[in-house]
Structure formats: structure tokens, C-alpha cells
Design a protein around this motif. Structure first.
Motif, PDB file in Angstrom:
ATOM      1  N   MET A   1      35.363  39.525  11.405  1.00  0.00           N
ATOM      2  CA  MET A   1      34.315  39.071  12.312  1.00  0.00           C
ATOM      3  C   MET A   1      34.951  38.464  13.553  1.00  0.00           C
ATOM      4  O   MET A   1      35.860  37.655  13.483  1.00  0.00           O
ATOM      5  N   THR A   2      34.523  38.866  14.727  1.00  0.00           N
ATOM      6  CA  THR A   2      35.081  38.297  15.964  1.00  0.00           C
ATOM      7  C   THR A   2      34.040  37.439  16.662  1.00  0.00           C
ATOM      8  O   THR A   2      32.881  37.819  16.799  1.00  0.00           O
ATOM      9  N   GLU A   3      34.495  36.252  17.062  1.00  0.00           N
ATOM     10  CA  GLU A   3      33.650  35.358  17.859  1.00  0.00           C
ATOM     11  C   GLU A   3      33.482  35.989  19.239  1.00  0.00           C
ATOM     12  O   GLU A   3      34.383  36.677  19.719  1.00  0.00           O
ATOM     13  N   PRO A   4      32.363  35.771  19.908  1.00  0.00           N
ATOM     14  CA  PRO A   4      32.280  36.216  21.300  1.00  0.00           C
ATOM     15  C   PRO A   4      33.303  35.438  22.124  1.00  0.00           C
ATOM     16  O   PRO A   4      33.483  34.239  21.921  1.00  0.00           O
ATOM     17  N   ALA A   5      34.000  36.152  23.027  1.00  0.00           N
ATOM     18  CA  ALA A   5      35.075  35.517  23.768  1.00  0.00           C
ATOM     19  C   ALA A   5      34.565  34.349  24.611  1.00  0.00           C
ATOM     20  O   ALA A   5      33.527  34.445  25.252  1.00  0.00           O
ATOM     21  N   GLU A   6      35.302  33.224  24.571  1.00  0.00           N
ATOM     22  CA  GLU A   6      34.979  32.088  25.423  1.00  0.00           C
ATOM     23  C   GLU A   6      35.983  32.088  26.566  1.00  0.00           C
ATOM     24  O   GLU A   6      37.177  32.063  26.352  1.00  0.00           O
ATOM     25  N   TYR A   7      35.451  32.150  27.777  1.00  0.00           N
ATOM     26  CA  TYR A   7      36.345  32.243  28.937  1.00  0.00           C
ATOM     27  C   TYR A   7      36.604  30.869  29.542  1.00  0.00           C
ATOM     28  O   TYR A   7      35.670  30.097  29.757  1.00  0.00           O
ATOM     29  N   VAL A   8      37.874  30.581  29.808  1.00  0.00           N
ATOM     30  CA  VAL A   8      38.204  29.341  30.501  1.00  0.00           C
ATOM     31  C   VAL A   8      38.177  29.591  32.006  1.00  0.00           C
ATOM     32  O   VAL A   8      37.723  28.756  32.779  1.00  0.00           O
ATOM     33  N   VAL A   9      38.674  30.761  32.415  1.00  0.00           N
ATOM     34  CA  VAL A   9      38.632  31.111  33.846  1.00  0.00           C
ATOM     35  C   VAL A   9      38.030  32.507  34.001  1.00  0.00           C
ATOM     36  O   VAL A   9      38.354  33.416  33.234  1.00  0.00           O
ATOM     37  N   ARG A  10      37.136  32.643  34.951  1.00  0.00           N
ATOM     38  CA  ARG A  10      36.678  33.962  35.369  1.00  0.00           C
ATOM     39  C   ARG A  10      36.780  33.997  36.888  1.00  0.00           C
ATOM     40  O   ARG A  10      36.325  33.086  37.568  1.00  0.00           O
ATOM     41  N   ALA A  11      37.393  35.039  37.408  1.00  0.00           N
ATOM     42  CA  ALA A  11      37.583  35.140  38.858  1.00  0.00           C
ATOM     43  C   ALA A  11      37.163  36.514  39.318  1.00  0.00           C
ATOM     44  O   ALA A  11      37.494  37.515  38.682  1.00  0.00           O
ATOM     45  N   ARG A  12      36.405  36.551  40.407  1.00  0.00           N
ATOM     46  CA  ARG A  12      35.918  37.831  40.927  1.00  0.00           C
ATOM     47  C   ARG A  12      36.107  37.894  42.440  1.00  0.00           C
ATOM     48  O   ARG A  12      35.626  37.025  43.171  1.00  0.00           O
ATOM     49  N   GLY A  13      36.825  38.904  42.876  1.00  0.00           N
ATOM     50  CA  GLY A  13      36.954  39.183  44.314  1.00  0.00           C
ATOM     51  C   GLY A  13      37.545  38.058  45.143  1.00  0.00           C
ATOM     52  O   GLY A  13      37.083  37.796  46.254  1.00  0.00           O
ATOM     53  N   LEU A  14      38.579  37.399  44.604  1.00  0.00           N
ATOM     54  CA  LEU A  14      39.136  36.248  45.324  1.00  0.00           C
ATOM     55  C   LEU A  14      39.856  36.695  46.602  1.00  0.00           C
ATOM     56  O   LEU A  14      40.698  37.591  46.575  1.00  0.00           O
ATOM     57  N   ARG A  15      39.477  36.027  47.693  1.00  0.00           N
ATOM     58  CA  ARG A  15      40.118  36.309  48.983  1.00  0.00           C
ATOM     59  C   ARG A  15      40.581  35.004  49.600  1.00  0.00           C
ATOM     60  O   ARG A  15      39.916  33.978  49.513  1.00  0.00           O
ATOM     61  N   LYS A  16      41.754  35.080  50.234  1.00  0.00           N
ATOM     62  CA  LYS A  16      42.266  33.892  50.921  1.00  0.00           C
ATOM     63  C   LYS A  16      43.147  34.338  52.069  1.00  0.00           C
ATOM     64  O   LYS A  16      43.949  35.254  51.922  1.00  0.00           O
ATOM     65  N   ARG A  17      42.942  33.719  53.235  1.00  0.00           N
ATOM     66  CA  ARG A  17      43.823  34.029  54.360  1.00  0.00           C
ATOM     67  C   ARG A  17      44.371  32.752  54.975  1.00  0.00           C
ATOM     68  O   ARG A  17      43.718  31.719  54.988  1.00  0.00           O
ATOM     69  N   PHE A  18      45.613  32.828  55.438  1.00  0.00           N
ATOM     70  CA  PHE A  18      46.198  31.740  56.219  1.00  0.00           C
ATOM     71  C   PHE A  18      46.343  32.274  57.639  1.00  0.00           C
ATOM     72  O   PHE A  18      47.222  33.095  57.905  1.00  0.00           O
ATOM     73  N   GLY A  19      45.452  31.840  58.525  1.00  0.00           N
ATOM     74  CA  GLY A  19      45.469  32.376  59.877  1.00  0.00           C
ATOM     75  C   GLY A  19      45.166  33.867  59.835  1.00  0.00           C
ATOM     76  O   GLY A  19      44.135  34.274  59.313  1.00  0.00           O
ATOM     77  N   ARG A  20      46.080  34.679  60.345  1.00  0.00           N
ATOM     78  CA  ARG A  20      45.830  36.119  60.365  1.00  0.00           C
ATOM     79  C   ARG A  20      46.391  36.812  59.134  1.00  0.00           C
ATOM     80  O   ARG A  20      46.201  38.002  58.945  1.00  0.00           O
ATOM     81  N   LEU A  21      47.134  36.026  58.334  1.00  0.00           N
ATOM     82  CA  LEU A  21      47.773  36.630  57.169  1.00  0.00           C
ATOM     83  C   LEU A  21      46.839  36.582  55.965  1.00  0.00           C
ATOM     84  O   LEU A  21      46.435  35.500  55.519  1.00  0.00           O
ATOM     85  N   GLU A  22      46.466  37.751  55.442  1.00  0.00           N
ATOM     86  CA  GLU A  22      45.598  37.788  54.264  1.00  0.00           C
ATOM     87  C   GLU A  22      46.484  37.728  53.024  1.00  0.00           C
ATOM     88  O   GLU A  22      47.285  38.649  52.781  1.00  0.00           O
ATOM     89  N   VAL A  23      46.357  36.651  52.271  1.00  0.00           N
ATOM     90  CA  VAL A  23      47.252  36.425  51.136  1.00  0.00           C
ATOM     91  C   VAL A  23      46.658  36.974  49.845  1.00  0.00           C
ATOM     92  O   VAL A  23      47.369  37.496  48.996  1.00  0.00           O
ATOM     93  N   LEU A  24      45.345  36.829  49.677  1.00  0.00           N
ATOM     94  CA  LEU A  24      44.662  37.412  48.521  1.00  0.00           C
ATOM     95  C   LEU A  24      43.608  38.384  49.035  1.00  0.00           C
ATOM     96  O   LEU A  24      42.786  38.030  49.875  1.00  0.00           O
ATOM     97  N   LYS A  25      43.647  39.614  48.522  1.00  0.00           N
ATOM     98  CA  LYS A  25      42.748  40.643  49.048  1.00  0.00           C
ATOM     99  C   LYS A  25      41.802  41.148  47.979  1.00  0.00           C
ATOM    100  O   LYS A  25      41.696  42.353  47.759  1.00  0.00           O
TER     101      LYS A  25
END
Lengths: 257, 287
Positions: A1-25
Motif C-alpha cells: 500500500m502506498t501513501e499519497p505523496a506528500e510534497y515539501v516543495v513544488r515548483a512550476r515555471g520558475l524564472r529569475k533574471r539579474f538585470g539583462r541576464l536570465e538565470v532561471l528560464k
């Protein structure tokens, strides 16, 4: 029997830029409770930034991130996202421990002082209880006899173990490791990895950015290879490391191994 | 084949006597300094004009001691104004609000540019600029009105002149100390769930203090001496007290010696205090 998964982190479409530099796409990932996610990749690939976004030390420019089912940095209400106040962000960070490449211990406090600082001043734990727990944690990382030493009097490996104890003192639900052994002399790497291995065995949920492929293979439940702000390849560590499918992964692994 | 410069006996550990290098010039310099010191001492003791008996008579006189106390009070009060206001100036300069940054910059520029002596005389004559000072709601009722000449005493003029300009200097020292603390410290503290003020109070400030204390110690020592400028607004601090006496007795040099001896004494004590303070904030540094 498997328990339904418990998520500690869920991340979707993370984007981050420093100035003109896109670090996470646009990065997606999930971390189930008690699992260890290892992130590898060349420097500048965005893996450390990704880690800093998880506890909102860096603010995201796009995408959503949930820790323990709670949206990080924002409150969703009526179809809008309201940015949280600094105090609220700080409160949410309590449950996320972080360990840095350069340890970042507080140099004006002893090892024990570093460990009890946040419990006493943030959680308002009574001093006696915090000290008792602090000594216990230092013992756990093998440094009970160094409680009164200042960081400058400790080796790099010892400092990093104090830093781990300091993060654990807040009873985190999730631990973030940002290249914890990269600044260490080779002979000191083992002692830090051993502590992390114990932690994983105790069921701590961890995200580990690392260059230690051996650790990733042994301890990691999932491995992500990042390059240029995207996840290029992921899967079970043993499989990714033994048979990388992407050219970029192959090129990286051939240089690191 | 090269010739060896040692014998087999030397390889086994020689038993020659080691002769250290001689330093004849050190001895020569020492002799010079001793000779000059002796001449200075001789000149001090034998010159009647110093009137050491007069110095001895006045050094513990009530007038001088009261002046000394005023100097100490003035130093302490001006330094506290300087530190508190200086911290505000530094935090404004480091804030994210461009207006606060600009105001802080202008303050520092203004008060550092005008000599303290000019500021002191200016504040003392402030009544000529504004006859009354009013506290109230702008365009609304007046709550308090006072005659400027009642508010500007020699003491308050002195505190304004010394304190406000000190804040400009101290602000820069504090800012430099805060900026020098590694950003990783703030990140680590925030990651532990500490909020902005707590990070500043517990983590950044104590580390900045290590860098702030030595220059502020120097500023404090400067301040002790700068208080003598206040004699121009007729506040009876140490120098002015001495001046009051020698204007009666014409014993100018002996009374200046009295004042100098006290300045020496106070500054020496402060230097000792600074040493211990630096040691306290230097804890945790690799020795």
C-alpha cells in the motif's frame, strides 16, 4: 500500500533574471517529504539561484513555488498575488534551513552562540532549553567539545558542521545545501558529507546543490542536471550518472569525473 | 669537483660559539634620544617662566576642576548627539529611499564643510537670525513659542556646534563599518528567519562595531580637544577657566600648562579605555 505523496516543495515555471541576464528560464521540480534532491551543473547554470528562491532570499520574476503547501513570498487572494511583508517572509523562512558554501557563521559568536542565536531571538525559546538543545545538536555533528570555540578557531569542515547544527536548531522541515563542500580542503569534505548522509537517513527532506557526484549517487533520490537556466536532464542519480542521454550532460560529467 | 666549505666534524654538529650581528647605529640613536630628552627636561625645569609652583597651586583649584567637569560633560553630551544622529545619518544613507539618501548626503556635505569654530559662533548668534522659535502645527496652532536668546545659552550653542558636526563624521564612520560586513552574514541571518531589525542589531552591528570603535575612539579624543573651541562663546570649560584666571593674574604660561596637563591626563585614560573596548569587540577574530 502506498501513501499519497506528500510534497515539501513544488515548483512550476520558475524564472529569475539579474538585470539583462536570465538565470532561471522556467524550472519545474517537486520534492517529496523525506527525499533528497541533488542538483548538479556547471557554475553559472542557475542552481544556486534556484536554491535561494526556495527560501525567498531571491525574489522570483516568474513562476510559483510552494513549500509545505504554502506559496513562497506571496499570498493568493481573489485572483491576485499579494507580496508578503518582510516579517511574514521571515516567519516562513524559519522552517527552511540553509547551509552556505562559505559557511557564513557569525564570527563574533561561539559555536554554541551561533546555534542558539535563532532559537532564542526568533523562536523565543528559553535560554536554558535552547542551550541544552544546542549542545545536543553540536554533539550530533561531532563537535560537542568545540561549543566555546569561535569560528576562526575551527577548521572549514568543523565550521560547516556548526553551520548545519545552526540550521537544524530551528527544527526545519526542509534543508537547503548550497555547495556545502566546495570551499573545503579535500580531506575535510568527508566529515561534512557524513553528517549530511546521517541527516538524509533520518528522513530529512533536502535539496543539495553539489559537485560531489558520489554523494549524489549514494544519497540522492533524484538528480537534476542544470545548464544555462534550465533543467537539461533528470532522473534517478545512478541512471543519469551512468548513462546520460543529453550531450551537455555527457560533456559536463566527462569533465567532472 | 667543487670544494666543500665544511668539515666532517661540522656535519656532526659543530660546537662553535655563535656571534650575533652588532647594531652600532641603534646604540647611536639611543644616545641621541637620551641626550635630547635630557636637554628638554633641563629646559622645562630650569626655565623660571614656567613657574611650576604656580602650576602646582592651580592644578587642583576649584575653578579649574569645575572647568574640567564642564569639558567632560560637553564631550560626553556632544559625542552622544554625534553617535545617535550619526547612526540615523548612516542608516538614511544606506536606505532604499532616494530622498533619505540625498538628505543624508547633504547633511554630511554641509556640516563637514563648515569649520566647527564658525558653526559655534553662528549658533551662538542664532538669535540674530530668528528672534523666536515656535513649535506648532504648520499652518495650524502654535503650541510653544520661545525667545531664541533664552534657548541659545553658551551650553546649547556649544552642543549644537560640536554635536551636529560630529554626527556628520560619525555617520561616515558608522556607514563604512556597516558596509564592510559581508553580505553572507545578512543572508545567513535571514535564512534563519531573523527579520531586518534583528539582523541589524544582533549580526551586522556587533561586527560593524569592531570597525567603528577605533575611529570613534579617535573622534572622542579629538572631541575632548575640540571642546576648547567653545571658549569663544564664553562657556567656562577647561581652557576658558584657565583663561579667566590668567586674565586676572597674567600667569598665562603656567595656566596653559595646567590645562594641558589635564588634557593629557584625560586623553591617556581614554586611550586605555579604548584598548579594552577594542578587545571586547575583537573577540572571535583569529589571534
Amino acid at each position: 500500500m502506498t501513501e499519497p505523496a506528500e510534497y515539501v516543495v513544488r515548483a512550476r515555471g520558475l524564472r529569475k533574471r539579474f538585470g539583462r541576464l536570465e538565470v532561471l528560464k522556467g524550472v519545474d521540480f517537486d520534492l517529496e517529504a523525506g527525499r533528497v534532491l541533488c542538483v548538479i551543473g556547471p557554475s553559472g547554470s542557475g542552481k544556486s539561484t534556484l536554491l535561494s528562491c526556495v527560501n525567498h532570499l531571491e525574489k522570483l520574476d516568474g513562476g510559483r513555488l510552494w513549500v509545505d503547501g504554502r506559496l513562497v513570498g506571496y499570498r493568493a487572494r481573489g485572483g491576485k498575488l499579494y507580496e508578503l511583508k518582510e516579517r511574514e517572509v521571515a516567519r516562513n523562512r524559519r522552517h527552511i534551513g540553509m547551509v552556505f558554501q562559505h559557511f557564513n557563521l557569525f564570527p563574533h559568536m561561539t559555536a554554541l552562540g551561533n546555534v542558539v542565536e535563532a532559537p532564542v531571538h526568533v523562536k523565543r525559546t528559553p535560554k536554558d532549553a535552547a542551550v541544552a538543545r544546542g549542545v545536543e545538536l553540536l554533539d550530533r555533528v561531532g563537535l560537542a567539545d568545540k561549543r566555546d570555540a569561535y569560528p576562526a578557531q575551527l577548521s572549514g569542515g568543523q565550521q560547516q558542521r556548526v553551520a548545519i547544527a545552526r540550521a537544524l536548531a530551528m527544527d526545519p522541515r526542509l534543508m537547503l545545501f548550497d555547495e556545502p563542500t566546495s570551499a573545503l580542503d579535500p580531506e575535510l569534505v568527508g566529515e561534512v558529507l557524513a553528517v549530511m548522509r546521517d541527516l538524509a537517513a533520518d528522513g530529512m527532506s533536502m535539496v543539495v546543490v553539489t559537485h560531489e557526484l558520489g554523494f549524489a549517487r549514494e544519497v540522492g533520490d533524484h538528480l537534476m542536471f542544470m545548464d544555462d537556466g534550465v533543467v537539461v536532464e533528470e532522473g534517478r542519480p545512478r541512471e543519469v550518472l551512468a548513462g546520460p542521454r543529453h550531450e551537455r550532460t555527457k560533456a559536463f560529467l566527462s569533465k567532472v569525473l | 669537483m667543487t670544494q666543500t666549505a665544511y668539515s666532517e666534524a661540522q656535519l656532526d654538529g659543530g660546537d662553535e660559539v655563535v656571534v650575533p650581528v652588532r647594531h652600532p647605529w641603534r646604540w647611536a640613536a639611543t644616545a641621541c634620544v637620551v641626550a635630547v630628552a635630557a636637554l628638554v627636561a633641563y629646559a622645562l625645569v630650569t626655565n623660571e617662566a614656567f613657574k611650576w609652583d604656580v602650576v602646582g597651586r592651580y592644578v587642583l583649584s576649584p575653578e579649574i576642576l569645575t572647568g574640567l567637569l564642564t569639558t567632560l560633560e560637553l564631550t560626553l553630551a556632544a559625542m552622544i548627539i554625534g553617535l545617535v544622529l550619526g547612526t540615523v545619518i548612516a542608516l538614511m544613507r544606506l536606505s532604499a529611499n532616494p530622498l533619505l539618501v540625498a538628505v543624508s548626503w547633504c547633511y554630511t556635505w554641509f556640516f563637514r564643510s563648515i569649520p566647527v569654530l564658525v558653526q559655534l559662533i553662528f549658533w551662538f548668534n542664532f538669535g540674530a537670525l530668528y528672534k523666536t522659535i515656535t513649535l506648532g502645527v504648520p499652518l495650524g496652532p502654535e503650541l510653544l513659542t520661545a525667545n531664541t536668546n533664552d534657548l541659545i545659552t553658551p551650553m546649547s550653542a556649544a552642543l549644537l556646534g560640536l554635536g551636529l558636526s560630529q554626527a556628520a563624521y560619525t555617520g561616515e564612520v558608522i556607514r563604512a563599518g556597516i558596509v564592510a560586513v559581508d553580505d553572507g552574514q545578512t543572508r545567513a541571518a535571514k535564512a534563519l528567519g531573523m527579520s531586518g531589525f534583528l539582523v541589524f542589531r544582533r549580526i551586522v552591528l556587533p561586527q560593524a562595531m569592531r570597525l567603528i570603535i577605533p575611529p570613534v575612539g579617535n573622534e572622542l579624543i579629538s572631541m575632548i580637544k575640540n571642546t576648547s573651541l567653545v571658549s569663544v562663546v564664553a562657556l567656562a570649560e577647561l581652557l576658558y577657566s584657565a583663561q579667566l584666571i590668567y586674565s586676572r593674574t597674567y600667569q598665562t604660561i603656567p595656566l596653559l600648562v595646567v590645562a594641558s596637563l589635564w588634557y593629557l591626563m584625560v586623553v591617556s585614560l581614554l586611550s586605555v579605555g579604548q584598548h579594552f573596548l577594542e578587545r571586547h569587540y575583537g573577540r572571535g577574530q583569529a589571534r
